[in-house]
Scaffold this active site. Structure first.
Site, PDB file in Angstrom:
ATOM      1  N   GLY A  51      29.824  68.969  42.302  1.00  0.00           N
ATOM      2  CA  GLY A  51      31.022  69.252  41.573  1.00  0.00           C
ATOM      3  C   GLY A  51      30.673  69.275  40.094  1.00  0.00           C
ATOM      4  CB  SER A 118      25.577  72.185  42.604  1.00  0.00           C
ATOM      5  OG  SER A 118      26.161  72.924  41.548  1.00  0.00           O
ATOM      6  CG  ASP A 279      22.231  79.086  42.012  1.00  0.00           C
ATOM      7  OD1 ASP A 279      23.451  79.245  41.390  1.00  0.00           O
ATOM      8  OD2 ASP A 279      21.968  77.987  42.367  1.00  0.00           O
ATOM      9  CG  HIS A 307      25.177  77.541  43.825  1.00  0.00           C
ATOM     10  ND1 HIS A 307      24.409  76.902  42.687  1.00  0.00           N
ATOM     11  CD2 HIS A 307      26.156  76.724  43.974  1.00  0.00           C
ATOM     12  CE1 HIS A 307      24.915  75.664  42.815  1.00  0.00           C
ATOM     13  NE2 HIS A 307      25.932  75.244  43.182  1.00  0.00           N
TER      14      HIS A 307
END
Length: 331
Positions: A51, A118, A279, A307
């Site tokens: 997130g 991420s 990505d 990604h």
């Protein structure tokens, strides 16, 4: 191990339920959800969701051998099952680092393996730089350190916008022309504003753009998800963090604030960096720079991946590294 449903992909472990789940009060305002599954006496692994604002999901448990691992998941402040939802007071990166350390103490863990991709890699690195003595290792993919250059690549014109112009157009046109010089701040004002209809419209546009860059397309399923509660929550939390540089300047004020800590803090910590060459969310340059500052880590580039960890080779590397780390290290 259970069948993944795709013969080209490695298999996940069977579905399991947590044997412990609870809320941990971390301030007068916030309580975070956590759960533990797998072997109560196994090697502890903390799984960090992305997130920020995406929340943890039950299938995260299935990447780890439940006979070998003590599998710990938690929802970061303001999202998932943590309360209150979308509360942004007392909600910054170093608050989350403190929550992780409180959880470690609550569960009586000496050291744990950190796993994340991420934003999950950002938080793993931040914790490891603050508490290196508590980290057995790190396994990460899609490296992100929340630098201005990384945020500009994704959310401002001149980066991913040149790769996905058709999806960029919707993201761009949601904002008035005279405010497009700083798209993150423009979205932040609207998504956090009092106009609920405008906030939901902007949150969907923000989430659709990010999902397009991750998946290279927008399916009907993704479109619906971006327009629902998940898309709104994630967009709000991300805007809160990214409009404030993920709050790294509170402790590390340089542009390379997080990366600047790595060489000293991680020099004796083993780990693996898995990075898709294509990505579009977290370009490979950041992963490469991390590798240069942290040579002890293995650096595995997936030549045809983006990604998403769902790419077959990325998926295989990820599962292999988790299994091998358990065999090669004791903690």
């Amino acid at each position: 191990m259970a069948d993944s449903g795709d013969p080209s992909r490695p298999r996940l472990f069977p579905e399991i339920e947590p044997h412990t789940s609870d809320m941990m009060k971390v301030s007068d305002l916030h309580s975070v959800y956590y759960e533990v599954s797998g072997n109560p006496d196994g090697k502890p692994v903390l799984v960090l969701h992305g997130g920020p604002g995406s929340g943890s999901r039950p299938f995260f448990r299935r990447f780890y051998d439940p006979r070998e691992y003590r599998i710990i998941l938690f929802d970061q402040r303001g999202c998932g099952r943590s309360t209150p939802l979308c509360e942004f007071r007392e909600n910054g990166t170093f608050n989350l680092v403190d929550d992780m350390e409180q959880l470690r103490k609550l569960l009586d863990i000496e050291k744990w393996l950190l796993v994340g991709g991420s934003w999950g890699s950002t938080l793993a690195l931040a914790y490891a730089c603050c508490h290196p003595e508590r980290v057995a290792g790190l396994i990460m993919f899609g490296i992100f350190t929340s630098r201005k250059s990384e945020l500009s690549w994704l959310f401002e014109d001149g980066g991913a916008s040149h790769i996905f112009p058709e999806y960029w157009l919707n993201y761009l046109e949601t904002i008035p022309a005279d405010e497009r010089g700083d798209m993150i701040k423009a979205y932040h004002r609207r998504i956090m504003g009092e106009d609920k209809e405008e906030a939901e419209k902007c949150a969907k546009a923000w989430s659709r753009w990010e999902c397009a860059c991750e998946n290279f397309t927008i399916s009907d399923e993704i479109d619906e998800k971006c327009g629902g509660e998940w898309g709104l929550t994630r967009a709000k939390v991300e805007c809160h963090y990214f409009a404030n540089g993920s709050f790294f300047s509170e402790k590390w004020p340089s542009e390379d604030g997080l990366l600047d800590q790595v060489e000293g803090a991680l020099k004796n910590i083993p780990g693996t960096i898995i990075q898709g060459r294509y990505d579009m969310i977290c370009p490979i340059r950041t992963a490469y720079e991390l590798h240069m500052r942290w040579p002890k880590a293995d650096f595995r580039v997936v030549p045809d991946a983006g990604h998403s960890p769902a790419h077959a080779t990325t998926f295989r590397y990820f599962l292999d590294e988790i299994a091998q780390f358990c065999k090669q290290h004791d903690w």
